[in-house]
Structures are given as structure tokens and as C-alpha cells.
Design an enzyme around this catalytic site. Structure first.
Site, PDB file in Angstrom:
ATOM      1  N   ASP A  86       0.827  -1.202   0.000  1.00 32.00           N
ATOM      2  CA  ASP A  86       0.000   0.000   0.000  1.00 32.00           C
ATOM      3  C   ASP A  86       0.866   1.259   0.000  1.00 32.00           C
ATOM      4  OD1 ASP A  86      -2.349   1.430   0.034  1.00 32.00           O
ATOM      5  OD2 ASP A  86      -2.699   1.186   2.181  1.00 32.00           O
TER       6      ASP A  86
ATOM      7  N   HIS B 209       1.952   3.750  -9.118  1.00 34.00           N
ATOM      8  CA  HIS B 209       1.756   2.324  -9.398  1.00 34.00           C
ATOM      9  C   HIS B 209       2.924   1.769 -10.217  1.00 34.00           C
ATOM     10  CE1 HIS B 209      -2.008   2.485  -7.435  1.00 34.00           C
ATOM     11  NE2 HIS B 209      -2.571   3.284  -8.323  1.00 34.00           N
TER      12      HIS B 209
ATOM     13  N   LEU C 264      10.669 -20.298  -6.048  1.00 32.40           N
ATOM     14  CA  LEU C 264       9.740 -19.355  -5.412  1.00 32.40           C
ATOM     15  C   LEU C 264       8.382 -19.494  -6.072  1.00 32.40           C
ATOM     16  CD1 LEU C 264       9.297 -16.817  -3.537  1.00 32.40           C
ATOM     17  CD2 LEU C 264       9.754 -15.429  -5.569  1.00 32.40           C
TER      18      LEU C 264
HETATM   19  C1  IPE Z   1      -1.645   0.349  -3.288  1.00 32.34           C
HETATM   20  O1  IPE Z   1      -1.444   1.710  -3.296  1.00 32.34           O
HETATM   21  C2  IPE Z   1      -1.758  -0.216  -4.684  1.00 32.34           C
HETATM   22  C3  IPE Z   1      -3.100  -0.668  -5.080  1.00 32.34           C
HETATM   23  C4  IPE Z   1      -4.175  -0.649  -4.333  1.00 32.34           C
HETATM   24  C5  IPE Z   1      -3.228  -1.183  -6.428  1.00 32.34           C
HETATM   25  P1  IPE Z   1      -2.661   2.710  -3.225  1.00 32.34           P
HETATM   26  O2  IPE Z   1      -3.110   3.025  -4.621  1.00 32.34           O
HETATM   27  O3  IPE Z   1      -3.737   2.228  -2.323  1.00 32.34           O
HETATM   28  O4  IPE Z   1      -1.955   3.996  -2.621  1.00 32.34           O
HETATM   29  P2  IPE Z   1      -2.515   4.973  -1.491  1.00 32.34           P
HETATM   30  O5  IPE Z   1      -2.936   4.126  -0.334  1.00 32.34           O
HETATM   31  O6  IPE Z   1      -3.646   5.741  -2.102  1.00 32.34           O
HETATM   32  O7  IPE Z   1      -1.332   5.839  -1.174  1.00 32.34           O
HETATM   33 MG    MG Z   2      -4.155   2.441  -0.324  1.00 32.59          MG
END
Ligand code: IPE
Ligand code: MG
Length: 251
Positions: free
Chosen positions: A30, A47, A141
Site C-alpha cells: 500500500d 503504481h 519461489l
Molecule cells: C496500493 O497503493 C496499490 C493498489 C491498491 C493497487 P494505493 O493506490 O492504495 O496507494 P494509497 O494508499 O492511495 O497511497
Molecule cells: Mg491504499
């Protein structure tokens, strides 16, 4: 992706938990969005950086004694996000599979995807099937990517298959769950969540029954092999009793 050799593994994995058959580490990766926003970048850049982080962690995992690594790439709950963001994540996943499958084969990584597939673009579904088939013989793995995954939904579907069966053992339920999920269903040893939140967010509810949890404020794109190593060290200091008495008291 350059993974280290087994010889290297035997000289560097001194953690007491790096024993056969190795650890199942699951990660709620996250914080991508916040990482990007704090840099004035679009969330999609977060991402992309997150995918790079995943590459580094996958590379480091075997030498840290991890035999199964489950990464939460896309939650079923994430469909609530703007379509453009979900599309960007799905594109990244597709790109990842196309680029990394041959590396996985070379490095002995078996890749599986858990979650439902019917809502994914057909081209991504095909890439997943191709990647799973190509990497099926990997033994160093087991990399499981959770895509459009909801633990509650998986448990519900497994239960539905057996709603008339009265004597179903937990083991056989786990087997059914593994079929529903695809990609197997094994107990999680260590659950790591980056990004500062402290919750499970519908990830591996059944498999985390006795997992140890490590929550880190660091955002996923900033998480590296050293962070994974310290989480495993922290795990090594925990005593896992599974409801029994700690060794010191039990004698
Ligand atoms: C996690 O990062 C990735 C996915 C859910 C795909 P987020 O997109 O939730 O990033 P934040 O939590 O908004 O910073
Ligand atoms: Mg998030």
C-alpha cells in the site's frame, strides 16, 4: 531480474526461520498513490514505481528463505476507484507479465494469479494463463499475484460449494478454497503491510489465521530488500504459539 544462486542462499540465510519448506510471506503493498502525490506526480506513476518495488522484492525473496510470496496487486474493492486508475493498474500488470515471464522461467519462479478473472480484460486473462503455463515448473519461489481478489468472496464461494455437506474438515475446506482461488491456498507465516494503515482489507482472511503481522509506515515504492529482511528478522523474534503455551512456560 537477476536472482541469486542457491549456493548464495545457503551462506546468507542465517535467519532461524529460513528453514524448509520456507516462509509464506504475504504483502499488502500500500501507499503507491500517496508516494506519487507527495512528489507532485499522477497516481499512475506511483503504481509504476510500485511495480519496480515488486520486482526488487521478488528478486530478494528466495535468498531470505521465502518459498511463497503473495502480493496484493488489485483488490476487488479497487473497482470503486476511477476507471482510469484501475485501467492503468491492469495495463501495468499485463506489461509486467509480458516482460517478466521469461525471467521467472530462468530463475525458477512459478507464477500464479489468485482472484477472479471474469472481470479482467481478455488479453490480460490470456497473458495470465500463458505466464502460469510457462512458469509451472518453477520450484525456487511461488509468486502469487492477487488480482481482483477478495478473501471474503473466495471463502463464500468455497462455502457455497459445500453448503449441503455436513462433515467437511478444515483441511478439505482449505483444498476447496485453493480451487476457488486458484494458485493454491497455504497458511501465511508473515503478513506485511506498507503505507501506514493497520488492517487486512479482505486479504487472505482464512490463510492469515495464525500469521504474524508487521505494519510499516513506509510506502510501497520505498520498500526494499533491506526492509523485507528486517521484517523477517522481526518475525524471527516472535514466538508463534498457535494458542498453545510459550516454550518458556510449557517447560
Ligand atoms: C496500493 O497503493 C496499490 C493498489 C491498491 C493497487 P494505493 O493506490 O492504495 O496507494 P494509497 O494508499 O492511495 O497511497
Ligand atoms: Mg491504499
Amino acid at each position: 531480474m537477476q536472482l541469486l544462486t542457491t549456493q548464495h542462499l545457503s551462506t546468507t540465510t542465517k535467519t532461524p526461520l529460513a528453514r524448509d519448506p520456507g516462509l509464506h510471506v504475504a504483502i499488502i503493498s500500500d501507499g503507491n498513490g500517496r508516494w506519487a502525490t507527495s512528489r507532485g506526480l499522477p497516481r499512475s506513476a506511483g503504481h509504476r514505481a510500485g511495480a519496480e518495488s515488486a520486482r526488487r522484492i521478488i528478486e530478494a525473496a528466495p535468498r531470505l528463505g521465502i518459498h511463497t510470496l503473495t502480493l496484493f496487486a488489485l483488490s476487488s474493492a479497487n473497482w470503486k476507484r476511477p476507471a482510469a486508475e484501475v485501467t492503468a493498474i491492469l495495463r501495468l500488470l499485463h506489461e509486467y507479465l509480458l516482460i517478466e515471464t521469461s525471467h521467472c522461467v530462468e530463475e525458477g519462479v512459478r507464477l500464479s494469479v489468485i482472484g477472479r478473472r471474469d472481470r479482467l480484460p481478455a488479453t490480460l486473462r490470456q497473458a495470465i494463463a500463458d505466464s502460469e503455463a510457462a512458469t509451472a515448473n518453477g520450484t525456487r519461489l511461488h509468486l502469487r499475484l492477487a488480482i481482483d481478489y477478495s478473501a471474503r468472496e473466495a471463502i463464500y464461494h468455497a462455502a457455497c460449494r459445500f453448503y449441503k455437506v455436513t462433515e467437511l474438515s478444515p483441511e478439505s475446506f482449505s483444498n476447496v478454497l485453493a480451487e476457488v482461488l486458484r494458485g493454491g491456498s497455504t497458511e501465511v507465516d508473515l503478513l506485511i503491510r506498507t503505507g501506514g494503515e493497520q488492517r487486512l482489507s479482505d486479504f487472505l482472511l482464512w490463510e492469515c489465521a495464525f500469521a504474524e503481522f508487521v505494519f510499516l509506515p513506509k510506502r510501497w515504492p520505498d520498500f526494499g530488500a533491506a526492509d523485507l529482511a528486517s521484517a523477517i528478522e522481526e518475525f524471527g523474534r516472535r514466538e508463534r504459539t498457535r494458542g498453545a503455551l510459550p516454550d518458556a512456560i510449557a517447560g
